[in-house]
Design an enzyme around this catalytic site. Structure first.
Site, short mmCIF file in Angstrom:
data_model
loop_
_atom_site.label_atom_id
_atom_site.label_comp_id
_atom_site.label_asym_id
_atom_site.label_seq_id
_atom_site.Cartn_x
_atom_site.Cartn_y
_atom_site.Cartn_z
N GLY A 187 44.13 40.77 41.10
CA GLY A 187 45.58 40.78 41.27
C GLY A 187 46.20 42.09 40.82
O GLY A 187 47.27 42.47 41.29
N ALA A 235 44.44 38.35 37.80
CA ALA A 235 45.04 37.07 37.40
C ALA A 235 44.57 36.73 36.00
O ALA A 235 43.47 37.11 35.59
CB ALA A 235 44.60 35.98 38.37
N GLU A 284 45.82 44.35 43.71
CA GLU A 284 46.77 43.86 44.73
C GLU A 284 48.20 44.25 44.35
O GLU A 284 48.99 44.63 45.22
CB GLU A 284 46.63 42.34 44.88
CG GLU A 284 45.31 41.97 45.54
CD GLU A 284 44.99 40.48 45.46
OE1 GLU A 284 45.17 39.89 44.38
OE2 GLU A 284 44.55 39.92 46.48
N GLU A 331 37.04 39.29 42.49
CA GLU A 331 37.25 37.84 42.45
C GLU A 331 35.96 37.06 42.71
O GLU A 331 35.75 35.99 42.14
CB GLU A 331 38.31 37.42 43.49
CG GLU A 331 39.75 37.80 43.10
CD GLU A 331 40.17 39.20 43.52
OE1 GLU A 331 39.28 40.02 43.84
OE2 GLU A 331 41.38 39.47 43.55
N1 CO8 Z 1 42.39 37.24 32.30
C1 CO8 Z 1 42.48 36.87 31.00
N2 CO8 Z 1 41.94 37.60 30.00
C2 CO8 Z 1 41.30 38.72 30.34
C3 CO8 Z 1 41.17 39.17 31.67
C4 CO8 Z 1 41.75 38.37 32.69
N3 CO8 Z 1 41.73 38.72 33.97
N4 CO8 Z 1 40.46 40.31 31.68
C5 CO8 Z 1 40.18 40.59 30.40
N5 CO8 Z 1 40.65 39.63 29.59
C6 CO8 Z 1 40.53 39.54 28.13
C7 CO8 Z 1 39.10 39.21 27.73
O1 CO8 Z 1 38.86 37.83 27.78
C8 CO8 Z 1 39.08 39.75 26.31
O2 CO8 Z 1 39.71 38.82 25.47
P1 CO8 Z 1 39.14 38.56 23.96
O3 CO8 Z 1 39.31 39.88 23.26
O4 CO8 Z 1 40.05 37.49 23.42
O5 CO8 Z 1 37.72 38.16 24.11
C9 CO8 Z 1 39.94 40.98 26.39
O6 CO8 Z 1 40.78 40.81 27.55
C10 CO8 Z 1 39.14 42.27 26.55
O7 CO8 Z 1 38.28 42.12 27.66
P2 CO8 Z 1 36.73 42.62 27.64
O8 CO8 Z 1 36.16 42.40 26.29
O9 CO8 Z 1 36.05 41.99 28.81
O10 CO8 Z 1 36.96 44.18 27.87
P3 CO8 Z 1 35.94 45.24 28.51
O11 CO8 Z 1 36.55 46.57 28.24
O12 CO8 Z 1 34.56 44.97 28.07
O13 CO8 Z 1 35.98 44.95 30.10
C11 CO8 Z 1 37.07 44.49 32.22
C12 CO8 Z 1 37.14 45.21 30.84
C13 CO8 Z 1 35.99 45.14 33.08
C14 CO8 Z 1 38.43 44.66 32.87
C15 CO8 Z 1 36.72 42.99 31.99
O14 CO8 Z 1 37.61 42.46 31.02
C16 CO8 Z 1 36.83 42.15 33.21
O15 CO8 Z 1 35.95 42.19 34.05
N6 CO8 Z 1 37.91 41.33 33.35
C17 CO8 Z 1 38.08 40.40 34.42
C18 CO8 Z 1 38.49 41.11 35.68
C19 CO8 Z 1 38.57 40.14 36.83
O16 CO8 Z 1 37.66 39.42 37.16
N7 CO8 Z 1 39.74 40.15 37.49
C20 CO8 Z 1 39.97 39.32 38.63
C21 CO8 Z 1 40.62 38.07 38.20
S1 CO8 Z 1 40.84 36.96 39.56
C22 CO8 Z 1 42.23 37.55 40.35
O17 CO8 Z 1 42.81 38.55 40.00
C23 CO8 Z 1 42.65 36.76 41.52
C24 CO8 Z 1 44.00 37.22 42.07
C25 CO8 Z 1 44.61 36.10 42.82
C26 CO8 Z 1 46.10 36.23 42.99
C27 CO8 Z 1 46.84 37.00 41.91
C28 CO8 Z 1 47.39 36.13 40.83
C29 CO8 Z 1 48.01 36.92 39.67
#
Ligand code: CO8
Length: 262
Positions: free
Chosen positions: A113, A70, A116, A136
């Site tokens: 997501g 998400a 999923e 999550e």
């Molecule tokens: N949402 C928004 N922005 C994101 C997300 C995200 N999920 N993931 C990464 N980004 C952005 C970062 O903020 C960053 O932005 P900026 O360059 O402006 O700072 C950019 O993408 C690059 O990210 P990182 O610097 O963190 O990149 P890394 O290579 O170091 O790490 C990861 C990659 C491991 C994927 C890391 O970005 C991460 O952990 N992301 C979050 C993953 C996460 O927690 N996902 C679960 C989200 S909750 C969810 O999915 C609930 C689902 C519910 C229903 C579904 C609805 C759609």
């Protein structure tokens, strides 16, 4: 017919006869699934469902990320009342009900997501770099688009619990061993393999494929008896198709069948 919509967050192509490819393309946000991004995916799937020329769809992302879940910028603004009023579940229902074969080609992260979404596909082909996770809990929530249910049914309780409760990711080999994915390929071949598989499926009689997909999905919902009953009825329906006659005749005449989808 090609998809004539204008999209911002996805790219839609037709890489092979009867095969549509939807490529998620929000690289700066790691393909985070914003409301618009999800709506575009659904619009492209609906267009593919309505297009008789399309017989299978490949859904993919970028080299380093399938989808990072998400959009956490949008998540920061979500609350209970907004969620109760939201139509978000309809989006996921539309993906779930997509009637044609859907293959996810996953390279890099498929998280939250994103994992999923991959699990909504009928088949997942993973590149060797793929990582699947339900992180999550790391951000104070829990899976909300079927992760707890689909993961447990697919990989079993213990691994599902490990992923959902700890947020730990699994790699492509573990995903293959646990049945989450059908195949692992070198990452540069993931899409090519998925398209080839989609093409193979697209050559089969569409009504058989459609009813077979429906029957396999029923196995997740129904008792064995009800599922067998559904299968028997679907089988009987297929007996009435022209493609069934063509398939058997072509085999007996030692030629390639020409299926027409009726
Ligand atoms: N949402 C928004 N922005 C994101 C997300 C995200 N999920 N993931 C990464 N980004 C952005 C970062 O903020 C960053 O932005 P900026 O360059 O402006 O700072 C950019 O993408 C690059 O990210 P990182 O610097 O963190 O990149 P890394 O290579 O170091 O790490 C990861 C990659 C491991 C994927 C890391 O970005 C991460 O952990 N992301 C979050 C993953 C996460 O927690 N996902 C679960 C989200 S909750 C969810 O999915 C609930 C689902 C519910 C229903 C579904 C609805 C759609």
């Amino acid at each position: 017919m090609t998809d004539t919509h204008t999209y911002i967050d996805i790219i839609v192509t037709d890489p092979a006869p009867h095969v549509r490819q939807i490529t998620m393309n929000r690289p700066k946000q790691l393909n985070a699934l914003s409301a618009n991004h999800l709506h575009e995916i659904v619009a492209a799937l609906n267009a593919a469902a309505d297009d008789d020329e399309v017989r299978a769809v490949v859904l993919t992302g970028g080299e380093k990320v399938f989808a990072a879940g998400a959009d956490l910028n949008e998540m920061a603004k979500r609350d209970l009342v907004g969620e109760l009023k939201s139509e978000r579940h309809r989006v996921w229902d539309s993906i779930r009900r997509f009637p044609k074969p859907l293959i996810a080609a996953v390279n890099g992260f498929a998280l939250g997501g994103g994992c999923e979404l991959a699990m909504h596909a009928d088949i997942i082909i993973a590149g060797a770099t793929a990582k699947f996770g339900q992180p999550e809990v790391n951000v104070g929530i829990m899976p909300g688009a079927g992760g707890t249910q689909r993961l447990a049914r697919t990989v079993g309780k213990s691994l599902a619990m490990r992923m959902v409760l700890s947020g730990e990711m699994i790699d492509a080999v573990t995903a293959l061993r646990s049945g989450l994915v059908a195949e692992v390929t070198p990452y540069e071949l993931t899409i090519e393999r998925a398209v080839r598989l989609a093409r193979t499926i697209a050559e089969k009689p569409p009504i058989s494929v459609r009813l077979a997909k429906e029957a396999v999905l029923k196995s997740f919902d129904l008792t064995l008896e009800a599922g067998l009953d559904f299968e028997r009825r679907a089988f009987n329906i297929i007996l009435a198709t022209e493609d069934r006659k063509e398939g058997v005749a072509a085999f007996l005449e030692k030629r390639r069948p020409a299926f027409k989808g009726r």
